[in-house]
Scaffold this motif. Sequence first.
Motif, PDB file in Angstrom:
ATOM      1  N   PHE A  57       0.920  -1.271  -0.156  1.00 39.48           N
ATOM      2  CA  PHE A  57      -0.073   0.047   0.135  1.00 39.48           C
ATOM      3  C   PHE A  57       0.893   1.121   0.138  1.00 39.48           C
ATOM      4  N   PRO A  58       0.588   2.398  -0.514  1.00 36.56           N
ATOM      5  CA  PRO A  58      -0.958   2.698  -0.855  1.00 36.56           C
ATOM      6  C   PRO A  58      -0.883   2.513  -2.512  1.00 36.56           C
ATOM      7  N   ILE A 741       0.793  -0.108  10.749  1.00 36.84           N
ATOM      8  CA  ILE A 741       0.378  -0.288   9.409  1.00 36.84           C
ATOM      9  C   ILE A 741      -1.033  -1.320   9.412  1.00 36.84           C
ATOM     10  N   MET A 744      -3.776   0.380   7.305  1.00 37.69           N
ATOM     11  CA  MET A 744      -3.502   0.426   5.551  1.00 37.69           C
ATOM     12  C   MET A 744      -3.538  -0.995   5.228  1.00 37.69           C
ATOM     13  N   LYS A 748      -5.744  -2.117   2.023  1.00 40.55           N
ATOM     14  CA  LYS A 748      -5.480  -2.821   0.987  1.00 40.55           C
ATOM     15  C   LYS A 748      -6.177  -4.241   0.578  1.00 40.55           C
ATOM     16  N   ALA A 771      -4.114   7.125   9.097  1.00 41.38           N
ATOM     17  CA  ALA A 771      -3.516   7.213   7.697  1.00 41.38           C
ATOM     18  C   ALA A 771      -2.496   8.267   7.766  1.00 41.38           C
ATOM     19  N   GLY A 773       0.703   8.377   6.568  1.00 38.47           N
ATOM     20  CA  GLY A 773       1.957   8.499   5.503  1.00 38.47           C
ATOM     21  C   GLY A 773       1.522   8.865   4.372  1.00 38.47           C
ATOM     22  N   TYR A 776      -1.925   8.118   2.335  1.00 34.70           N
ATOM     23  CA  TYR A 776      -2.361   7.272   2.987  1.00 34.70           C
ATOM     24  C   TYR A 776      -4.037   7.554   3.049  1.00 34.70           C
ATOM     25  N   ASN A 777      -4.328   8.678   3.276  1.00 30.03           N
ATOM     26  CA  ASN A 777      -5.467   9.271   3.510  1.00 30.03           C
ATOM     27  C   ASN A 777      -6.354   9.053   2.166  1.00 30.03           C
ATOM     28  N   PHE A 779      -5.816   6.917  -0.049  1.00 29.00           N
ATOM     29  CA  PHE A 779      -5.999   5.280  -0.214  1.00 29.00           C
ATOM     30  C   PHE A 779      -7.316   5.296   0.548  1.00 29.00           C
ATOM     31  N   TYR A 780      -7.357   5.600   1.703  1.00 28.14           N
ATOM     32  CA  TYR A 780      -8.525   5.364   2.458  1.00 28.14           C
ATOM     33  C   TYR A 780     -10.041   5.951   1.848  1.00 28.14           C
ATOM     34  N   ASP A 884       6.591   0.692   8.272  1.00 29.77           N
ATOM     35  CA  ASP A 884       6.102   0.070   6.889  1.00 29.77           C
ATOM     36  C   ASP A 884       7.395  -0.036   6.068  1.00 29.77           C
TER      37      ASP A 884
END
Length: 910
Positions: A57-58, A741, A744, A748, A771, A773, A776-777, A779-780, A884
């Motif tokens: 991820f991400p 992690i 995330m 994923k 979130a 990294g 990351y946000n 990705f969410y 990560d």
Amino acid sequence: MKPNTETRPLDYDVMVVGAGVSGMETAASMGDMGYRVLLVDKDASIGGRAILLSKVFPTLDCASCIVTPKMASVSHHPNVQIMTYSEVDSVVRNADGSFAVDLHKKASYVDFDACTGCGKCEEICTVTVPDQYNYNLVTRRVAHIPFPQAIPKKAVIDRRGEAPCTFTCPANVKASGYISLVRAGRYKEAFDLHLENAPLVGSLARACYAPCEGDCTRGDKEGTVHIRGIKRFLADHYYAEHPEPEYGPVENQLATRVAVVGSGPAGLSAAFYLAREGHQVTIFEAEEKPGGMLRTAIPPYRCPNDVVDRDIKNVTALGVEIKTGHRITDLSDLKQQGFNAILITTGASDENGLDVDGHDLDGVMGCMHFLHEVNIGAMPDVKDKTVMVIGGGNSAMDPARAAIRMGAKRVIINYRRGRQEMPAHEWEIEGAIEEGVELMLMSAPTKFTGKDGKLVGVECITMELGEPDESGRRRPVPIKGSEKVIPVDMAVLAIGLLPSTTDFPSEMKNGKGLLIADPQTRQTAYPDIFACGDCVTAPTMIINAIAQGRRAAFYMDRHLKNESMDVAFDGVMEKTNKAVVLEEAERFAKRQPVPQPVLSLEERRVSFECYEKVMTEEEARQEALRCMNCGECSQCMECVSVCAPNCIDFSQKPTPMSLNVGTVVMSTGFKILDPATKELLGYGRYPNVVSGPQMDRLLAPTRPFNAVLRPSDGKEPESIAILLCVGSRDQTVCNPLCCRIGCMYSIKQAQLAMGALPMADITIYTIDIRAFGKGYNEFYEQSIAMGVEYVKGKVARIEELPNGNLSVHYEDMLGEGGKQVREHDLVVLTVGFLPNTDAFALYKGGKLGSDDFGYVREIDPFSEPSRTNVEGLFAAGTTIGVMDIPDTVLHSGAAASQAAAYLERTRGQS
């Protein structure tokens, strides 16, 4: 281990312990700087856990595509030496700043230099174990290559010890091996495997007392595996298809001639293995037919003569000559005939007498004489008569049970101690009683009474148990005045056997008449004369005699080839810890023993037909499934038969090494919390509750199944629940930290699951989402847009429904509120991570510092990253805390820089 006080050359500039992402990155960086690097990992491949991921991820890049190139570059780096399947035992800092390291290369039972990674050993292996590379979702073979992208791509064979059945067998017959072959339907291979340790397969299948079964681990659960019954099936099956052996004399015949005196189990066994080595072997037998006590002392209802004859063909097919009717009374005659060596295996068939009045009456005989007459067809007339067998051992059971079959009106076993003290096997006693034999215990004969020279009665006296004798058993003491006469027509004495050694010089024997031979080599005081079997040890089991024959043959072969005798005979490992096997077996399905077929009681009482019937093929394979593979590798030897490079080596031992290195970097990583510690969530009890790492394997391109399937029934899940923070931020399992992690990698998995299962509903149960990294946000947010449902609430418990689905009981903190229940058909537990404490155990030169949570403590994570309280010892990546992959790579680079700086400082000081 003590530190070196004197300066010694460095074997390597740096040793990196652990070959995951951080270890590989550190090793490659230091190799690029020109340092000589040793990269050690306890697993068979480098790559760590990252190579087992689905995607990262991400970005959702393929994890294999990222990690495999790094694995390849490290393995081919000219300055990096990889040592896989090896463990560091201790690290100590020396006075000059270098480090003394003790480590060992584990026994892989495969020559890595010769192994081509073809995988044929894995294809033919007969034993499966849980596959740790797929987090035990499926099984793998004991002989295996870890995973498709493994580096080095070499096979290893798992062995954790000798299976108790093999360890306990005097001949070390590989019972678990031939059982695994029967399980696989490879009956010829099972028979051939048995020949490697004992050639008289059919006789052992019927008459062995099976000490292997007494030590079977399954016996501590539902009941022992019927090992001898399985052997009976494979022997009968093989002999039915092969009335004659498939082989003949070996090609490389030698000029050396060996004389074997006696054709019992020991002599036949020795002749077999000597002939396999090419020696010219002749057996001399005093009886008219070969077989020794197999033919003359075991009744046909236990071991028929035609089975003995077929077993003997296994020996004679190799060119062994058997001369019957030849009693050897002078060993020098054999030397004059040109024999280079002699093996005496005359057994112990002479009998102890009973020195009481009337012992010479007609009708009083020894058990060996009685059984000899039965076996040659000259059966004593006992029909409608009373027979008393005197003695309580196994040798008393055979004449008693034979007399029942011969039509005796009454059969009595007279024994001077109680039932508990009887040396016969309990199942033998039970069988005799069931067939009608009476026990007259605490009784001993004092006189045989006769009429016209024939036995008519036995006077017996009642006994009581006194103080223990030299054997530890309580001594029987007669009770005066308790004599009584029992009407008896025949008395059979089974009160002990003596070695059959009267024809040999007294200087070769001890005070008990036993031949004196070296316990290791079976060589006597005369270098060319060996002795083994019951004539050396006193009477034992058939399998003991066979084992001694094989041992004697091994050392005779070395003697005849002028090779050293100071070598070990059998490379038997330590016995597997049964407690470990039983603990693992908690997850096994219960398997009740297959009932063993026997003749009915009415048939047994009137027939000398073998009373134990043979199992059907289906029964034998079903019983073979009950084997728990205690030693993991069963030593079926199938891998050896298909390995073209001939690289399988079961004699391998762990190889210890001592090295001196300039600096050490610990990259031992983290551990995954066992979700079974959260009992209410059902992991380990409900097959459709899986852990996060298991879900990653289900989603990976190299997944264990052809599609994303739930474990219980292979169904594609339609509703998947993912539970965050299982064992993270959780004081009940002593893990207060956030795993960092988990959020995330769960998102994923949710996105990958939606791609693989477009119609599936994905629900993530969470307290919050972290979130932090880069990307990351986003990705969410992307997962929400794809349709992933987030439920804010703590899950209390999970219960399995009749259809295999799961009901999730949770507290809804935002929606309807209160306690809620939802049904899903697959639940994923996003487990927390724990510190790996291996690094602390490895350093023996003091105390390696830890932080408040059990990770290796950095002196200053900002200005001195990776530096520990031990000067020159550094910690990289997740050894100091979960992070990560990008952070791991960054931290590993810092560790490499710190280690390089330390090396330059110490070089400048020297």
